[in-house]
Design an enzyme around this catalytic site. Structure first.
Site, mmCIF file in Angstrom:
data_model
loop_
_atom_site.group_PDB
_atom_site.id
_atom_site.type_symbol
_atom_site.label_atom_id
_atom_site.label_comp_id
_atom_site.label_asym_id
_atom_site.label_seq_id
_atom_site.Cartn_x
_atom_site.Cartn_y
_atom_site.Cartn_z
ATOM 1 N N HIS A 74 32.839 15.895 73.291
ATOM 2 C CA HIS A 74 33.021 16.867 74.383
ATOM 3 C C HIS A 74 31.772 17.018 75.260
ATOM 4 O O HIS A 74 31.867 17.033 76.491
ATOM 5 C CB HIS A 74 33.375 18.242 73.821
ATOM 6 C CG HIS A 74 34.572 18.237 72.917
ATOM 7 N ND1 HIS A 74 35.687 17.472 73.159
ATOM 8 C CD2 HIS A 74 34.828 18.914 71.766
ATOM 9 C CE1 HIS A 74 36.580 17.685 72.196
ATOM 10 N NE2 HIS A 74 36.080 18.541 71.346
ATOM 11 N N ASP A 121 40.300 13.706 74.619
ATOM 12 C CA ASP A 121 39.154 14.596 74.468
ATOM 13 C C ASP A 121 39.598 15.846 75.207
ATOM 14 O O ASP A 121 39.667 15.841 76.441
ATOM 15 C CB ASP A 121 37.905 13.999 75.107
ATOM 16 C CG ASP A 121 36.696 14.894 74.877
ATOM 17 O OD1 ASP A 121 36.770 16.083 75.238
ATOM 18 O OD2 ASP A 121 35.688 14.421 74.331
ATOM 19 N N HIS A 122 39.957 16.890 74.482
ATOM 20 C CA HIS A 122 40.657 17.981 75.168
ATOM 21 C C HIS A 122 39.797 18.678 76.218
ATOM 22 O O HIS A 122 40.313 19.345 77.101
ATOM 23 C CB HIS A 122 41.299 18.973 74.178
ATOM 24 C CG HIS A 122 40.361 19.982 73.596
ATOM 25 N ND1 HIS A 122 39.581 19.745 72.512
ATOM 26 C CD2 HIS A 122 40.095 21.263 73.958
ATOM 27 C CE1 HIS A 122 38.876 20.820 72.220
ATOM 28 N NE2 HIS A 122 39.166 21.770 73.087
HETATM 29 O O1 LIG Z 1 37.268 19.848 69.253
HETATM 30 C C1 LIG Z 1 36.859 20.932 68.908
HETATM 31 O O2 LIG Z 1 36.825 21.924 69.815
HETATM 32 C C2 LIG Z 1 36.809 23.289 69.401
HETATM 33 C C3 LIG Z 1 36.352 24.095 70.605
HETATM 34 O O3 LIG Z 1 37.263 23.917 71.649
HETATM 35 P P1 LIG Z 1 37.426 25.006 72.803
HETATM 36 O O4 LIG Z 1 38.467 24.447 73.679
HETATM 37 O O5 LIG Z 1 37.827 26.287 72.114
HETATM 38 O O6 LIG Z 1 36.089 25.147 73.440
HETATM 39 C C4 LIG Z 1 35.910 23.512 68.220
HETATM 40 O O7 LIG Z 1 36.104 24.821 67.717
HETATM 41 C C5 LIG Z 1 36.246 22.546 67.112
HETATM 42 O O8 LIG Z 1 35.310 22.688 66.051
HETATM 43 C C6 LIG Z 1 36.201 21.124 67.622
HETATM 44 O O9 LIG Z 1 36.735 20.259 66.619
#
Ligand SMILES: O=C1O[C@H](COP(=O)(O)O)[C@@H](O)[C@H](O)[C@H]1O
Ligand SMILES: NC(=O)C1=CN([C@@H]2O[C@H](COP(=O)(O)OP(=O)(O)OC[C@H]3O[C@@H](n4cnc5c(N)ncnc54)[C@H](OP(=O)(O)O)[C@@H]3O)[C@@H](O)[C@H]2O)C=CC1
Length: 508
Positions: A242, A179-180
């Protein structure tokens, strides 16, 4: 660090190019890769080793946070890269790969520790895991680990099925679910900030906290991902993973400043278990569902969601969600957690705001004075920082009552990117910032009635103009409880204009 062979499925794809190669390169520059380290890139495309390395080099030039101009060190880095054509469904390709991997491990005299990174669509996860097992790639006399990208399932049942199927080839402690958001530096700091600062520890309860607000707003729309996004919406794309991970990381209470990964994950699970469930019939009361209409982003007109390429003109998909959640435990009972995430919002901002309760206020002279709350703000991205809003009097303006902001900001250039942190942790076998199956299952369990309510149209789909802060109903969700969203730039500018600002900037 132990010798590792990094086996990358989807090596010719977008994620590998934008995130994985730059992350590996920065780890290499920081001396954080094992000495005996090889990468096997896999894809269906016929590529020579040289062509593959040239693609990787291009990705470093385009996407690395550090420049890739030092030819000698780029060459040395690329030396570790090999390419092999592999079709996920073809078992003989895995046997060929096994021979290549074994040969390379022998050349390096390296232990057969293998990291399998699945940067491919989730429909391939089970086939790959089964083929890793059947081919013997996963049975060497070293460790094996599986890194997988989201989405992990489409709903509760599909996530359970996927997990059961993966477990035929990998044990839970071998699976690293990415989960990045858990790799973002400020999110990783939340745990230590709380557990090693008695001041924060003392305040981290319902005695002092009035509400918690978690926001992840984006200015981008659906981009080129219509086929994926129109089936998942904000609820599956951001909220189930997230946003609930941010809630868990904020709400955990840790005993001391040296928590093990088991302790962190057990506490996160406890938070999810204490999250008050929502019944399908009640979802409309605590969840706002929205979709962007046309509007303006940074002064430029943009189309509405249903006019985006690849989206059906009658699509009822959600691009925004706001929710009120409650944790029924000793620390958080009575503290609402408001969560909000949306595409095509006014500004890109991921942050957590903690609003503290009003003081006893016996000295407040006016109603206005009693309304300025203390806030603690964790800015997660695009900038990283912490702001504390305190109250004071301004001697230059007849002793007027004013908020003061104390800001701590780190320089972005040198902050490791989320994927660097996560790949480094996985290479070290540290699962702290990866989602355990228990958390994932509990998150789907909580979200399932919401999915059902959306499916049955029990929750009205509100529209909002692109470039706004979402549907008005999202503001009303908080207003009903006497609160409002804090620190959106419109409010921040207002508060900063009125208040004194102290900045503390750190370059690492
Ligand atoms: O996992 C995802 O995250 C991005 C947003 O990530 P961020 O690190 O730029 O906040 C999101 O744009 C995407 O739809 C989603 O799959
Ligand atoms: N891109 C992103 O920013 C993000 C992506 N993700 C997830 O990461 C994963 C990968 O995404 P992304 O890189 O964007 O996808 P892409 O479509 O860009 O790449 C897909 C990759 O899979 C390979 N592939 C597809 N079918 C096969 C097959 N039958 N056999 C072998 N290889 C195959 C392709 O290789 P080839 O064409 O050479 O066969 C390609 O390398 C997905 O699960 C996505 O949800 C998650 C977060 C963000």
């Amino acid at each position: 660090m132990e010798a590792t062979t990094f086996i990358l499925f989807g090596a010719t794809g977008d994620l590998a190019k934008r995130k994985i190669y730059p992350a590996l390169y920065n780890l290499y520059l920081d001396g954080k890769l094992p000495k005996a380290f090889s990468v096997f890139g896999l894809g269906r495309r016929e590529l020579t080793g040289d062509a593959f390395r040239a693609n990787v080099e291009q990705s470093l030039r385009n996407f690395s946070r550090r420049e890739a101009n030092d030819t000698a060190s780029v060459r040395q880095f690329l030396d570790a890269f090999r390419y092999s054509v592999l079709d996920i469904g073809r078992t003989e390709d895995y046997l060929k790969l096994l021979r290549l991997v074994e040969q390379r491990e022998q050349e390096l005299g390296a232990a057969p520790n293998r990291m399998f990174y699945l940067s491919v669509g989730p429909e391939f996860f089970e086939t790959i895991a089964d083929n890793i097992k059947a081919s013997g790639l996963g049975s060497a006399d070293g460790w094996k680990r599986l890194m997988i990208e989201k989405p992990f399932g489409h709903d509760l049942q599909s996530a359970r099925d996927l997990n059961r199927n993966l477990s035929r080839a990998f044990e839970e402690d071998e699976v690293f679910r990415i989960d990045h958001y858990l790799g973002k530096p400020m999110v990783q700091k939340l745990e230590i900030l709380q557990s090693s600062n008695p001041v924060l520890q003392t305040l981290w309860t319902n005695r002092h906290i009035a509400n918690v607000q978690i926001t992840a707003n984006e200015t981008v729309g659906v981009e080129e991902r219509a086929g994926y996004y129109d089936h998942v919406g904000a609820v599956r794309d951001m909220f189930q993973n997230h946003m609930l991970q941010l809630l868990m990381m904020l709400a955990i209470h840790l005993p001391n400043n040296h928590s093990t990964s088991d302790e962190v994950r057990t506490k996160k699970k406890k938070v999810m278990e204490a999250l008050m469930p929502v019944l399908k019939e009640d979802v409309a009361r605590s969840i706002i569902r929205g979709q962007y209409a046309e509007g303006e982003i940074n002064g430029k007109p943009v189309v509405g969601y249903t006019s985006e390429p690849g989206i059906a003109e009658n699509s009822a998909n959600d691009t925004f969600i706001a929710a009120k959640l409650e944790i029924d435990d000793y620390f958080w009972r009575g503290v609402p957690f408001y969560i909000r995430t949306g595409k095509r919002m006014k500004e890109k901002s991921t942050r957590i705001v903690i609003e503290f309760k009003e003081p006893l206020n016996q000295h407040a002279l006016t109603e206005e004075e009693s309304r300025v709350p203390n806030l603690l703000v964790f800015e997660i991205s695009p900038n990283e920082g912490i702001t504390l809003q305190l109250n004071t009097r301004d001697p230059l303006h007849k002793g007027e009552f004013k908020p003061m902001h104390i800001d701590f900001h780190t320089s972005q250039e040198d902050v490791p990117e989320a994927y660097e942190n996560l790949i480094h942790d996985a290479l070290n076998g540290d699962p702290t910032f990866f989602a355990h199956w228990d958390e994932v299952e509990l998150a789907w369990k909580w979200v399932q009635p919401v999915l059902d309510a959306f499916q049955e149209n029990l929750v009205p789909l509100r529209t909002y103009a692109a470039g706004s802060y979402g549907p008005v109903e999202s503001d009303e969700l908080l207003e009903r409880d006497g609160f409002r969203w804090r620190f959106d730039s419109k409010h921040e500018q207002q508060e900063k204009k009125e208040g004194t600002h102290y900045a503390y900037h750190v370059n690492h």
